[in-house]
Design an enzyme around this catalytic site. Sequence first.
Site, PDB file in Angstrom:
ATOM      1  N   ASP A  80       0.854  -1.184   0.000  1.00  0.00           N
ATOM      2  CA  ASP A  80       0.000   0.000   0.000  1.00  0.00           C
ATOM      3  C   ASP A  80       0.896   1.243   0.000  1.00  0.00           C
ATOM      4  OD1 ASP A  80      -2.392   1.414   0.191  1.00  0.00           O
ATOM      5  OD2 ASP A  80      -2.505   1.248   2.383  1.00  0.00           O
ATOM      6  N   HIS A  81       0.587   2.208  -0.832  1.00  0.00           N
ATOM      7  CA  HIS A  81       1.352   3.462  -0.910  1.00  0.00           C
ATOM      8  C   HIS A  81       2.863   3.263  -1.003  1.00  0.00           C
ATOM      9  CE1 HIS A  81      -2.019   6.219  -0.464  1.00  0.00           C
ATOM     10  NE2 HIS A  81      -2.523   5.339   0.382  1.00  0.00           N
ATOM     11  N   THR A 102      -8.074   2.893   9.646  1.00  0.00           N
ATOM     12  CA  THR A 102      -7.987   3.730  10.852  1.00  0.00           C
ATOM     13  C   THR A 102      -8.999   3.350  11.930  1.00  0.00           C
ATOM     14  OG1 THR A 102      -7.193   5.543   9.475  1.00  0.00           O
ATOM     15  CG2 THR A 102      -7.928   6.121  11.681  1.00  0.00           C
ATOM     16  N   HIS A 154      -7.550  10.240   4.254  1.00  0.00           N
ATOM     17  CA  HIS A 154      -6.924   9.259   5.158  1.00  0.00           C
ATOM     18  C   HIS A 154      -7.106   9.684   6.608  1.00  0.00           C
ATOM     19  CE1 HIS A 154      -4.240   8.168   1.591  1.00  0.00           C
ATOM     20  NE2 HIS A 154      -4.896   7.060   1.885  1.00  0.00           N
ATOM     21  N   GLY A 155      -7.029   8.732   7.518  1.00  0.00           N
ATOM     22  CA  GLY A 155      -7.053   9.050   8.943  1.00  0.00           C
ATOM     23  C   GLY A 155      -8.458   9.282   9.474  1.00  0.00           C
ATOM     24  N   ASN A 162     -10.262   0.732   0.856  1.00  0.00           N
ATOM     25  CA  ASN A 162      -9.210   0.629   1.859  1.00  0.00           C
ATOM     26  C   ASN A 162      -9.749   1.130   3.192  1.00  0.00           C
ATOM     27  OD1 ASN A 162      -7.657  -0.230  -0.249  1.00  0.00           O
ATOM     28  ND2 ASN A 162      -6.104   1.364  -0.056  1.00  0.00           N
ATOM     29  N   HIS A 183      -9.725   5.143  -1.057  1.00  0.00           N
ATOM     30  CA  HIS A 183      -8.848   5.187   0.117  1.00  0.00           C
ATOM     31  C   HIS A 183      -9.577   5.963   1.203  1.00  0.00           C
ATOM     32  CE1 HIS A 183      -4.754   3.805  -1.393  1.00  0.00           C
ATOM     33  NE2 HIS A 183      -5.593   3.551  -2.381  1.00  0.00           N
ATOM     34  N   GLY A 184      -9.203   5.728   2.453  1.00  0.00           N
ATOM     35  CA  GLY A 184      -9.864   6.441   3.548  1.00  0.00           C
ATOM     36  C   GLY A 184     -11.301   5.986   3.722  1.00  0.00           C
ATOM     37  N   SER A 207     -12.556   3.967   6.034  1.00  0.00           N
ATOM     38  CA  SER A 207     -13.085   3.830   7.394  1.00  0.00           C
ATOM     39  C   SER A 207     -13.513   5.201   7.887  1.00  0.00           C
ATOM     40  CB  SER A 207     -12.069   3.151   8.315  1.00  0.00           C
ATOM     41  OG  SER A 207     -11.000   3.981   8.663  1.00  0.00           O
TER      42      SER A 207
HETATM   43 ZN   LIG Z   1      -4.414   5.183   1.107  1.00  0.00          ZN
END
Ligand SMILES: [Zn+2]
Length: 284
Positions: free
Chosen positions: A81-82, A235, A181-182, A232, A210-211, A213
């Site tokens: 990932d990344h 967090t 993200h986060g 994805n 992405h992000g 959650s």
């Molecule tokens: Zn990501």
Amino acid sequence: MLVNLKELCAVAEQRNIAVGGFNAVDVHSLKAVIRAAEELDAPIAIMFAQLHEKFTHIEDVAALMLRYAKDASVPVCVQLDHGEDLDYVKKALDLGFTAVMFDGSALPYEENAAQTAKVVEMARAYGSSVEGELGSLGKREYGDGASVGDDTKTYTDPQLARQFIADTGIDALACSFGTTHGFYVEKPKLNFEIVRQIRKLSGDVPIVMHGGSGVSEEDLRRSIDAGVRKINYFTYMDKAGAAAIRSRLENWGEGQPLLTKLMVSAEDAMEENVKGAIRVFLNR
Ligand SMILES: [Zn+2]
């Protein structure tokens, strides 16, 4: 059953679902995610991000991730990932990862496309798949949750995405359409039309969120309807593990707290949290 990302996304496409992409940064998160997937009979990706090097080295978890994937009763893709540079991407491929994500989203278009194309060429020799990224989700520091006033966030342009997919030959595209993200400090506003447009212009290319959650169940379902094929999610699973440890410590009772027992509580809580996410991804 170990699969690559292309095969995994094909299953998602066929079933009109999204597969979960969960970070496995150590044996506890790995076990939690695999148990959840097997219990719900769900195909998944288990991922290790380059920025997780600060917690564990990729060499320390790669063999474990691959063994769990091979032994699993469901299709499992082992993904980087990344990935931020080509040497690290090559390391993941040499270790046996069946997919690599190259994140050149902070680079100018030409540079991102050229480096991603190189990653695709490298990965093909290993039978691995590639996820590229275009547009920016904004700040990507670990556990950071700034979606307010983040001017580094750039939504993906569908026409440029069509060009990027043609220029690079990637198998899946991470695109920016409102997630971060986060932790979310405010409810994200998602633009599903970006996902629909990219799919329409690029032959139904699998789109990766992405992000995932912290995004509402309704928005997750709408994203899958629009064509998101991998989500994805990490967090809030990580947070669930921490909450379980805190609660166990506060209610320990007799005797001294032991880390081994705390980690069992964390694993169980992460498994439950991941199961909740997977049920939504499966449209159940
Ligand atoms: Zn990501």
